[in-house]
Structures are given as structure tokens and as C-alpha cells.
Write a protein that holds these residues in place. Structure first.
Motif, PDB file in Angstrom:
ATOM      1  N   THR A   1      12.538  -0.548  -2.956  1.00 32.58           N
ATOM      2  CA  THR A   1      11.660  -0.106  -4.249  1.00 32.58           C
ATOM      3  C   THR A   1      10.283   0.475  -3.750  1.00 32.58           C
ATOM      4  OG1 THR A   1      10.870  -2.387  -4.063  1.00 32.58           O
ATOM      5  CG2 THR A   1      12.594  -2.127  -5.515  1.00 32.58           C
ATOM      6  N   TRP A   2       9.874   0.677  -2.370  1.00 30.19           N
ATOM      7  CA  TRP A   2       8.936   1.199  -1.812  1.00 30.19           C
ATOM      8  C   TRP A   2       8.915   2.047  -0.838  1.00 30.19           C
ATOM      9  CZ3 TRP A   2       6.695  -0.023   3.084  1.00 30.19           C
ATOM     10  CH2 TRP A   2       5.381   0.422   3.208  1.00 30.19           C
ATOM     11  N   LYS A   3       7.968   2.798  -0.793  1.00 30.14           N
ATOM     12  CA  LYS A   3       7.552   3.802   0.647  1.00 30.14           C
ATOM     13  C   LYS A   3       6.258   3.866   0.623  1.00 30.14           C
ATOM     14  CE  LYS A   3       8.876   8.239  -1.781  1.00 30.14           C
ATOM     15  NZ  LYS A   3       9.739   9.226  -1.901  1.00 30.14           N
ATOM     16  N   PRO A   4       5.959   3.914   1.852  1.00 28.03           N
ATOM     17  CA  PRO A   4       4.526   4.341   2.090  1.00 28.03           C
ATOM     18  C   PRO A   4       3.760   5.444   1.720  1.00 28.03           C
ATOM     19  CG  PRO A   4       5.718   4.384   4.170  1.00 28.03           C
ATOM     20  CD  PRO A   4       6.606   4.077   3.068  1.00 28.03           C
ATOM     21  N   ILE A   5       4.409   6.475   1.792  1.00 31.10           N
ATOM     22  CA  ILE A   5       3.835   7.910   1.523  1.00 31.10           C
ATOM     23  C   ILE A   5       4.591   8.765   0.485  1.00 31.10           C
ATOM     24  CG2 ILE A   5       3.070  10.092   2.429  1.00 31.10           C
ATOM     25  CD1 ILE A   5       2.820   8.700   5.130  1.00 31.10           C
ATOM     26  N   VAL A   6       3.927   9.128  -0.438  1.00 33.54           N
ATOM     27  CA  VAL A   6       4.692   9.848  -1.446  1.00 33.54           C
ATOM     28  C   VAL A   6       4.066  11.378  -1.505  1.00 33.54           C
ATOM     29  CG1 VAL A   6       4.752  10.377  -4.101  1.00 33.54           C
ATOM     30  CG2 VAL A   6       4.929   7.928  -3.213  1.00 33.54           C
ATOM     31  N   TYR A   7       4.807  12.185  -1.323  1.00 36.07           N
ATOM     32  CA  TYR A   7       4.075  13.595  -0.924  1.00 36.07           C
ATOM     33  C   TYR A   7       4.427  14.568  -2.127  1.00 36.07           C
ATOM     34  CZ  TYR A   7       3.784  17.957   1.695  1.00 36.07           C
ATOM     35  OH  TYR A   7       3.405  19.401   2.065  1.00 36.07           O
ATOM     36  N   LEU A   8       3.595  14.919  -2.709  1.00 31.48           N
ATOM     37  CA  LEU A   8       3.850  15.976  -3.926  1.00 31.48           C
ATOM     38  C   LEU A   8       3.396  17.050  -3.628  1.00 31.48           C
ATOM     39  CD1 LEU A   8       2.721  13.319  -6.634  1.00 31.48           C
ATOM     40  CD2 LEU A   8       4.779  13.675  -5.930  1.00 31.48           C
ATOM     41  N   LYS A   9       4.343  18.005  -3.209  1.00 31.01           N
ATOM     42  CA  LYS A   9       3.820  19.288  -2.679  1.00 31.01           C
ATOM     43  C   LYS A   9       4.083  20.170  -3.914  1.00 31.01           C
ATOM     44  CE  LYS A   9       5.893  22.846   0.102  1.00 31.01           C
ATOM     45  NZ  LYS A   9       7.012  22.970   0.758  1.00 31.01           N
ATOM     46  N   ALA A  10       2.859  20.471  -4.512  1.00 31.50           N
ATOM     47  CA  ALA A  10       2.702  21.499  -5.583  1.00 31.50           C
ATOM     48  C   ALA A  10       1.370  21.831  -5.889  1.00 31.50           C
ATOM     49  CB  ALA A  10       3.406  20.646  -6.811  1.00 31.50           C
ATOM     50  N   HIS A  11       1.016  22.841  -6.670  1.00 29.85           N
ATOM     51  CA  HIS A  11      -0.286  22.959  -7.243  1.00 29.85           C
ATOM     52  C   HIS A  11      -0.578  22.178  -8.326  1.00 29.85           C
ATOM     53  CE1 HIS A  11      -3.107  24.860  -9.839  1.00 29.85           C
ATOM     54  NE2 HIS A  11      -3.732  25.526  -8.574  1.00 29.85           N
ATOM     55  N   HIS A  12      -1.738  21.464  -8.205  1.00 34.95           N
ATOM     56  CA  HIS A  12      -1.993  20.586  -9.323  1.00 34.95           C
ATOM     57  C   HIS A  12      -3.304  21.005 -10.018  1.00 34.95           C
ATOM     58  CE1 HIS A  12       0.542  17.772  -6.966  1.00 34.95           C
ATOM     59  NE2 HIS A  12       1.140  17.438  -8.049  1.00 34.95           N
ATOM     60  N   SER A  13      -3.520  20.561 -11.349  1.00 31.53           N
ATOM     61  CA  SER A  13      -4.850  21.070 -11.955  1.00 31.53           C
ATOM     62  C   SER A  13      -5.706  20.330 -11.686  1.00 31.53           C
ATOM     63  CB  SER A  13      -4.386  21.349 -13.594  1.00 31.53           C
ATOM     64  OG  SER A  13      -4.272  19.842 -14.075  1.00 31.53           O
TER      65      SER A  13
ATOM     66  N   PHE B   1       0.894  -1.223   0.094  1.00 29.81           N
ATOM     67  CA  PHE B   1      -0.008   0.061  -0.118  1.00 29.81           C
ATOM     68  C   PHE B   1       0.797   1.271  -0.162  1.00 29.81           C
ATOM     69  CE2 PHE B   1      -1.916   3.394   2.489  1.00 29.81           C
ATOM     70  CZ  PHE B   1      -3.025   3.518   1.830  1.00 29.81           C
ATOM     71  N   THR B   2       0.635   2.358  -0.996  1.00 29.25           N
ATOM     72  CA  THR B   2       1.167   3.525  -0.927  1.00 29.25           C
ATOM     73  C   THR B   2       0.242   4.507  -0.932  1.00 29.25           C
ATOM     74  OG1 THR B   2       3.237   2.886  -1.949  1.00 29.25           O
ATOM     75  CG2 THR B   2       2.826   4.960  -2.263  1.00 29.25           C
ATOM     76  N   PHE B   3       0.329   5.689  -0.103  1.00 36.24           N
ATOM     77  CA  PHE B   3      -0.501   6.651  -0.158  1.00 36.24           C
ATOM     78  C   PHE B   3       0.113   7.905  -0.649  1.00 36.24           C
ATOM     79  CE2 PHE B   3      -2.586  10.476   1.569  1.00 36.24           C
ATOM     80  CZ  PHE B   3      -4.014  10.263   1.649  1.00 36.24           C
ATOM     81  N   ILE B   4      -0.552   8.581  -1.619  1.00 34.13           N
ATOM     82  CA  ILE B   4      -0.059   9.553  -2.494  1.00 34.13           C
ATOM     83  C   ILE B   4      -0.878  11.077  -2.012  1.00 34.13           C
ATOM     84  CG2 ILE B   4       0.477  10.881  -4.753  1.00 34.13           C
ATOM     85  CD1 ILE B   4       0.005   8.013  -6.051  1.00 34.13           C
ATOM     86  N   GLU B   5      -0.092  11.882  -1.398  1.00 33.64           N
ATOM     87  CA  GLU B   5      -0.656  13.070  -0.941  1.00 33.64           C
ATOM     88  C   GLU B   5      -0.218  14.286  -1.973  1.00 33.64           C
ATOM     89  OE1 GLU B   5      -2.650  13.935   1.764  1.00 33.64           O
ATOM     90  OE2 GLU B   5      -2.582  16.174   1.274  1.00 33.64           O
ATOM     91  N   LEU B   6      -1.384  14.886  -2.472  1.00 30.90           N
ATOM     92  CA  LEU B   6      -1.160  16.042  -3.215  1.00 30.90           C
ATOM     93  C   LEU B   6      -1.334  17.053  -2.490  1.00 30.90           C
ATOM     94  CD1 LEU B   6      -3.335  14.842  -6.506  1.00 30.90           C
ATOM     95  CD2 LEU B   6      -0.784  14.256  -6.050  1.00 30.90           C
ATOM     96  N   GLY B   7      -0.477  17.917  -2.056  1.00 34.68           N
ATOM     97  CA  GLY B   7      -0.546  18.979  -1.163  1.00 34.68           C
ATOM     98  C   GLY B   7      -0.424  20.436  -1.659  1.00 34.68           C
ATOM     99  N   ALA B   8      -1.184  21.179  -1.805  1.00 32.46           N
ATOM    100  CA  ALA B   8      -0.979  22.611  -2.616  1.00 32.46           C
ATOM    101  C   ALA B   8      -0.597  23.635  -1.291  1.00 32.46           C
ATOM    102  CB  ALA B   8      -2.386  23.137  -3.104  1.00 32.46           C
ATOM    103  N   PRO B   9       0.592  24.224  -1.395  1.00 31.87           N
ATOM    104  CA  PRO B   9       1.114  25.061  -0.532  1.00 31.87           C
ATOM    105  C   PRO B   9      -0.087  26.324  -0.468  1.00 31.87           C
ATOM    106  CG  PRO B   9       2.877  24.506  -1.957  1.00 31.87           C
ATOM    107  CD  PRO B   9       1.622  23.919  -2.524  1.00 31.87           C
TER     108      PRO B   9
END
Ligand code: F6P
Length: 750
Positions: A621-633, A583-591
Motif C-alpha cells: 500500500t505504500w512506496k517512498p517515491i511517486v514519480y509523475l513525469k509530465a508537464h504540469h500547469s 513518508f512519500t516523496f512526489i516528484e513532478l518532473g517535466a521532460p
């Protein structure tokens, strides 16, 4: 015009053809008439001379012959006479023809040989002539020779040329008449009536009276069949339209599905194409610099997600703070720009604030004061006098800017958004009592005790009560608001109608749960994109292959419960180790609001929490949280929604939270599970989500396990029910109901 030209060209061609054929006939006729006439005259002359010439040939009286020839040899068109012997040699000949005639003269030879008169045209010297030869008989009826007359024929050509010239002139005169009459006839009988018909059709489309009683006022032979059809069509359209309007009216009363089209129709009926004025702090489109280039982004947040689709349909003006660093480059002289840039549908008017104003009004009073005051997350609000002064000034400033837009509008409809503009309703009503003003409060409203700590609580409440309609997401917030007014203001509260009466003005307080747009057509298109391939693509992008994906989409805000969510993921992996590397959790975080210390601290806390959890569990090859800190459309975010098994919305307190509804509406496959905080307004509607208390880490960890192991059939049933709910209670319905409520408000004195 093209048809007129085509008509003229073809008519002129026909005229040209006719004139040419007629001229040809006339020339031929005239030519043969003149030739016959010439022949006749030649015969008469030859025959009249025959008798006097015959004895002279016999007696070879050349002198006498010469005299006759000279006498007749040069009269008018008669160019000469010649007398030939039987061999065709000239006995006598008009002097000037001598050098031009060959001897023996063939025509004379032929006439003698054939014993008949012969007439023919031939060129002698350089002159065209008609030559007529008759045999001359002696007394014993034997052929003695031949008499020949030479007539000039050039007058025939002159006459024929005149005919051609006359007819060319006729052709031009006729063509001119044809052109003029075609233009007049086309204009009177075709283009004129068609233009009037088009004008009437436009009237029919836009004017209500015309729609109610469609009578085509145009007459004209050519258009008669068309006009009767158009009248019928207009009547049918009128009836269909009346039916549609009736449907719209009944839809607003009933609960059938609202679409962009039905909202459009509804707006026409309710507002009669009146403009809508939206005022908010946050703008829907923001131009920002990126290196040397500029780009246009849609800011994160529920307000824009919800209202942009409505404005695209209703048109009108959206007034907001121009906060993008390239915003000024894109507005006109009136600070306006049509948006969305790719398909302009409404006007964005940008209001400019100084850095100091932005600090005091936006960062200070709005987001360090009211925001934590209304969100119960145990973050202490900060109230500074200078921020409050600034907040009041900026609200005044927004009011002035709006006034410029509504000067010409009769009873304009104004939709104010959110806590940044709490004073605006009263400021507008003071200037324009005829305006119908709604204030939509996108965040929670706390209980009176919590709100009561604000030093300017009364001013804020009075400002808000300037609105005719005050709206929150849920009834609970409305109740809290009325309790607060009851506690701090002298007023009359009607608990049956949910309204407040103060200083002669009534404010209706009603819940309108905001939502997202739903488009059946888009759904059908999107459904053709396979979610599995989107998922494969995303896993390739993040460089991790797992069985389960989770997603979180947030502005990085302490109300969203992001660290709590991560701690729950950590606990989940602790409690259920079989999910490690699965299981991997992707966090899309907009500053967001990063000039505020609390937000900067939160950003560090989020990063550290992710770092800590990943450090504890990650493998090569794995990590539990992928943190994508950016503005996403919105488009990018939708891919993650569709690729994930679960979506987590764990707000500590939230007005509605549209991420929850966006996740639901993007799951065309009826799959995916929503884990939703009980403190988000959305939990009142999305009852088939897995409702959690974000402060309870154990419960959240178990909920993740529960969500990931839910039976596919149950997942589908839950999702289907939630989808039906969001589809039905979509943003078009929200806007329709809110606007209908506002437009039906009765102003004082009405
Ligand atoms: O939902 C509350 C709200 O303030 C909205 O008005 C806005 O869309 C969102 O949060 C984003 O906040 P900000 O405008 O401060 O970025």
C-alpha cells in the motif's frame, strides 16, 4: 439617441393631446354656434310667415297656403315648410317632404299641446334636419295650427369635418416642428456638450499637459453644475495622481511592497506608456497538438514564470521561438497572437526556425555548449563549429525580426532574456543605437577559468557587452562576469560602479534577483481552501496514505540534482526506518531538451533510481517515491506545494530556482519546510530554508529528518520570514527596478 426619441415621443403625445382637446372644444363651440344661428333664422322666418298664414288657416285657403309653402319651401338651406292643423295633420307641405313625414306630425302636436315653439334636430328620410315649429293663433288668440320650417343641417357636419381636418394638419405640422427643434436643442444643449465633455475627460486621462492643468473648456446652461463638479473632480484626481506618482517614485527608491497595480502605475510614470519589448528563446504560451485537438500550455521554467506576470501588466511585444507543433495555426499574418488566450494582455510574436537551426542553435550551441559551460556540474560542454555558426545566424534572425517591431519606436526598451541570445544586444545596438537594451542572464556565470574554455569566448562577451544593462541573479555572478571580461577582453572595468567600458560604450553589470508574483487578493481567496483537504485529495489520487508528504518540481535537467535527491531519500529511510510507510516523496518532473543524449541518459537514470528505491522499500500500500513525469500547469503544481510537508530543491548549480520561491509563496498557512541547495541563487535570499550541499547525501538525509520533525512554531516562524521576504522582493519589484535602471541609462551623446 434613446433620450432624444423618448423626448420626441412624449412631446408629440402632449401635442396630440392638446390638439385633440382644442379641436373637441372648437367643434362643440362651432356646432352650437351654427345650431343657434339656424334656430335664429328659423324663428325669424317662422315669425315673419306667421301673420300671413294665420288668416289663411282660418279661412281654410289651402290654395294660397300651397303657394306660400312652395315659394319659401326650397331656398338655400331651407328644405321645406309645412302648415299643420291643430291635430298635427298637414294642411300644406313642401312637395318632396310629403312622403317622408308621418302624420299627425309629433312635433306639431307637441307645440300645439304645449302652446310653445319647439326646435329640434331629427333625421327625415336620410337627411339630418333642424325642425322648428311655432303655434299659429287665430284672431281671437286661439291656437289654429302650427307652422313648421325644415332646415338642412348637413353643412354643420361639413364645417365640423373641416375643423377636424384643419386640426389634424396642424398636429402634423406642429409635430414636425417639435421633432426638429427637439433634435436641434438636444444636440446643441445636451448631447453635443456631453460628447465634448467625454472627449475632454479622455484627453484628461491620457494627456499629461491636460492632467497638470485641468480646465474644462465646455460651456452650457444644463451642464454648468456638472462642469464645476467635474473640474473639481479632475483637480482632485490630478492631485491624487501626482501623489501616486510621487509614491511610485519614492517606492522605487525605498523598499515597500510592490504590487501589480503599483508596477502598472510605475510603468506609466517611467515609460509614459511606452511599449516593452521582450526577446527570449522560450515562448510563454505554446500551442501543442494532443491527438486531434490542440491545447495551449505554459512551458516549465523560471523565465516564463517570472516574465509573464510582468508582461500581462506592461503590455508590449514578446518575441520568441514558436516551438509548439500547433503554433502556426494560432498566429495572424504577422506571426502574432495575443496572450494569455483566456485573457489577452500582450502580444506574442513567434519566430520560426528550421529543424536544422533549432538543432544547431538551441540543442547544440545553447544547451550542449553554453548551458554546461555556465553550470558547474561537471558535465563537459560540447563546442561544434557548425553549432556556433548556426547560433550566430539565429541571433541575427531574432535581431531582424525585432527591428520590424521597433522601427516606429523612439528609444525602445528591449529586455533580452538568457544565454540563447548572447549576441543579440550588440546586433540591436549596431542597428539602433538609440535603443535601451538590457540582457538578463538567467543562469549562473562561472569563473574565468571555466568560461575560458569556450573557443568563442571573446565573441560572446563582445555580443553581451552591446547591452546597456547586463544583469544576473546575484552579485557573485556579476563579479565572475567582470573577472571574465577582465581576463579576456581589452576594456575598462569600473569596479566601483560595476560597469565595463569598451569601444566608447558602457555596460552596467548589476544583480537583480528574479522572483515570483505575489497577489494579496489571490492569497485571501486561496487561503479559504483548506490545505488538509487538498492533501487528502492528492493522497487519494496517488493511492497512498501517509503522515508526511514531500514534493520536488523540476525540468528533468542534470543541473537540478534529481538523482542525488532520491539517493538522499533512500539514505533517510535507511537511517530513520521509523519513517518507512510514513513518508512519500512526489516528484513532478517535466521532460526537457530530450533530443540531447545527456538529457535522455538522465531521464533513464532518474527512472532507474526511482525504480530501485521503490523496489527496495515499497509495500503493498505504500512506496517512498511517486514519480509523475509530465508537464504540469502552475495550478496543478500549486496543489502539491500546499499539500506537502517539505519541498526539496537540490540543484547542483542554479541561477536562482523559482520553484523554491513558488513553494514559499503558495504556503498561505505559514507551514511547510524548504530544503534548498546552497548552489541555487535562491539560497542567498531564503536563509530560513534548510540549506544543503546536494553532493552530501548524508547531510541531505539528515535534513529531511530535521525538516519533518521541526517544531510547528519554528516551522511557522521560518516560513513567515521567508514569505515576507518573497512578498516584498516579488517579480513586480524586480521588473520595476530593472526597468527603472534601464530607462535611466544615459546613452552615448545624451
Ligand atoms: O532558467 C534557464 C532556462 O533556460 C530558462 O531560460 C528557461 O525558462 C528554462 O531554463 C527552461 O529551458 P528550456 O527553455 O530549454 O525549456
Amino acid at each position: 439617441m434613446k433620450i432624444t426619441i423618448r423626448l420626441i415621443v412624449s412631446l408629440v403625445l402632449v401635442v396630440a393631446l392638446a390638439v385633440f382637446a382644442f379641436s373637441l372644444y372648437q367643434v362643440n363651440y362651432e356646432k352650437s354656434r351654427l345650431a343657434r344661428d339656424l334656430e335664429r333664422r328659423s324663428i325669424i322666418l317662422a315669425e315673419s310667415l306667421q301673420e300671413s298664414i294665420a288668416p289663411l288657416i282660418q279661412s281654410n285657403a289651402v290654395g294660397k297656403l300651397n303657394r306660400i309653402v312652395e315659394r319659401f319651401g326650397n331656398r338655400e338651406r331651407l328644405k321645406g315648410i309645412a302648415v299643420f292643423d291643430k291635430q298635427g295633420n298637414a294642411l300644406t307641405l313642401t312637395a318632396h317632404l310629403r312622403s317622408q313625414i308621418t302624420q299627425p306630425f309629433p312635433q306639431a302636436v307637441n307645440s300645439v299641446a304645449e302652446n310653445r315653439s319647439i326646435g329640434s334636430f331629427m333625421t327625415i328620410g336620410e337627411q339630418k334636419m333642424y325642425i322648428y315649429v311655432i303655434p299659429i293663433y287665430s284672431e281671437n288668440a286661439e291656437i289654429a295650427g302650427a307652422l313648421t320650417t325644415f332646415n338642412d343641417t348637413s353643412y354643420i357636419n361639413t364645417r365640423l369635418r373641416e375643423i377636424w381636418k384643419d386640426n389634424v394638419l396642424r398636429f402634423f405640422t406642429l409635430s414636425l416642428l417639435v421633432v426638429l427643434s427637439t433634435i436641434l436643442v438636444v444636440r446643441w444643449s445636451i448631447t453635443g456638450p456631453i460628447a465634448r465633455l467625454a472627449e475632454w475627460m479622455r484627453e484628461f486621462r491620457t494627456s499629461k499637459e491636460e492632467r497638470e492643468n485641468p480646465v474644462v473648456p465646455i460651456r452650457g446652461d444644463i451642464l454648468t453644475p456638472l462642469i464645476s463638479e467635474v473640474t473639481q473632480l479632475a483637480k482632485s484626481l490630478s492631485m491624487a495622481r501626482a501623489k501616486a506618482e510621487e509614491e511610485v517614485r519614492s517606492r522605487s527608491k525605498s523598499d515597500s511592497v510592490w504590487t501589480a497595480d503599483s508596477l502598472k502605475e510605475f510603468m506609466k510614470v517611467e515609460l509614459e506608456d511606452q511599449k516593452l519589448f521582450v526577446v527570449s528563446n522560450r515562448e510563454p504560451y505554446m500551442h501543442v497538438k494532443e491527438g486531434r485537438a490542440t491545447k495551449c500550455i505554459v512551458p516549465a521554467g523560471g523565465l516564463v514564470t517570472a516574465l509573464d506576470p510582468v508582461m500581462r501588466i506592461c503590455d508590449g511585444i514578446w518575441l520568441a521561438h514558436g516551438s509548439g507543433d500547433a503554433d502556426r495555426e494560432f498566429v495572424d499574418a504577422y506571426n502574432k497572437v495575443r496572450v494569455p488566450p483566456e485573457e489577452p494582455a500582450y502580444t506574442l510574436k513567434r519566430v520560426w526556425l528550421t529543424k536544422e537551426q533549432e538543432d544547431g542553435y538551441y540543442y547544440g550551441f545553447s544547451n550542449e555548449g553554453i548551458w554546461p559551460l555556465c553550470h558547474i556540474t561537471h558535465t563537459r560542454p560540447i563546442f561544434r563549429l557548425e553549432d556556433w555558426i548556426c547560433y550566430q545566424k539565429v541571433n541575427e534572425f531574432f535581431a531582424e525580426s525585432l527591428m520590424e517591431e521597433i522601427t516606429m519606436e523612439e528609444s525602445p526598451l528591449v529586455l533580452i532574456q538568457d544565454y540563447h541570445l548572447a549576441l543579440l544586444p550588440l546586433l540591436i545596438k549596431q542597428r539602433r543605437p538609440d535603443a535601451k537594451v538590457a540582457l538578463f542572464w538567467h543562469i549562473p556565470w562561472p569563473n574565468p577559468e571555466s568560461f575560458g574554455i569556450c573557443p568563442w569566448r571573446q565573441e560572446i562577451l563582445i555580443g553581451m557587452l552591446g547591452a546597456d544593462l547586463l544583469s544576473f541573479h546575484i552579485q557573485f555572478f556579476c563579479n565572475n562576469f567582470l573577472d571574465t571580461v577582465d581576463r579576456f577582453l581589452e576594456s575598462q572595468i569600473d569596479w566601483e560602479q560595476f560597469s565595463v567600458k569598451r569601444s566608447g560604450h558602457t555596460t552596467l553589470v548589476k544583480p537583480f534577483p528574479i522572483s515570483v508574483s505575489y497577489d494579496q487578493k489571490k492569497e485571501t481567496e486561496a487561503a479559504s481552501n483548506d490545505n488538509t483537504s487538498i492533501r487528502e485529495y492528492i493522497m487519494k489520487e496517488i493511492g497512498i496514505q501517509v503522515k508526511y508528504l514531500g514534493v520536488g518540481v523540476d525540468r528533468i535537467d542534470y543541473t537540478k540534482g534529481i538523482p542525488e535527491r532520491f539517493r538522499a531519500i533512500e539514505r533517510f529511510l535507511e537511517k530513520y526506518p521509523e519513517f518507512v510507510e510514513e513518508f512519500t516523496f512526489i516528484e513532478l518532473g517535466a521532460p526537457s531538451r530530450d533530443h540531447i543524449r545527456k538529457y535522455r541518459e538522465l531521464m533513464s537514470e532518474v527512472e532507474e533510481t526511482v525504480e530501485k528505491i521503490n523496489w527496495r522499500y515499497q509495500t503493498k500500500t505504500w512506496k517512498p517515491i511517486v514519480y509523475l513525469k509530465a508537464h504540469h500547469s502552475h495550478e496543478e503544481i500549486e496543489r502539491y506545494y500546499r499539500a506537502s510537508n517539505i519541498c526539496m530543491v537540490t540543484s547542483l548549480h542554479d541561477g536562482m530556482n523559482l520553484v523554491a520561491k513558488e513553494f514559499i509563496i503558495s504556503r498561505h498557512d505559514n507551514d511547510g519546510v524548504l530544503i534548498l541547495s546552497q548552489f541555487a541563487g535562491a539560497s542567498r535570499e531564503l536563509k530560513d530554508s534548510i540549506i544543503v550541499n546536494p553532493y552530501d547525501i548524508e547531510e541531505m538525509a539528515d535534513s529531511i529528518k530535521f525538516a519533518l520533525t521541526l517544531e510547528p512554531s519554528e516551522r511557522a516562524e521560518r516560513m513567515q520570514r521567508m514569505r515576507n521576504m518573497v512578498k516584498e522582493h516579488n517579480i513586480y519589484r524586480w521588473a520595476g527596478k530593472l526597468i527603472a535602471e534601464l530607462s535611466h541609462v544615459r546613452l552615448a551623446g545624451e
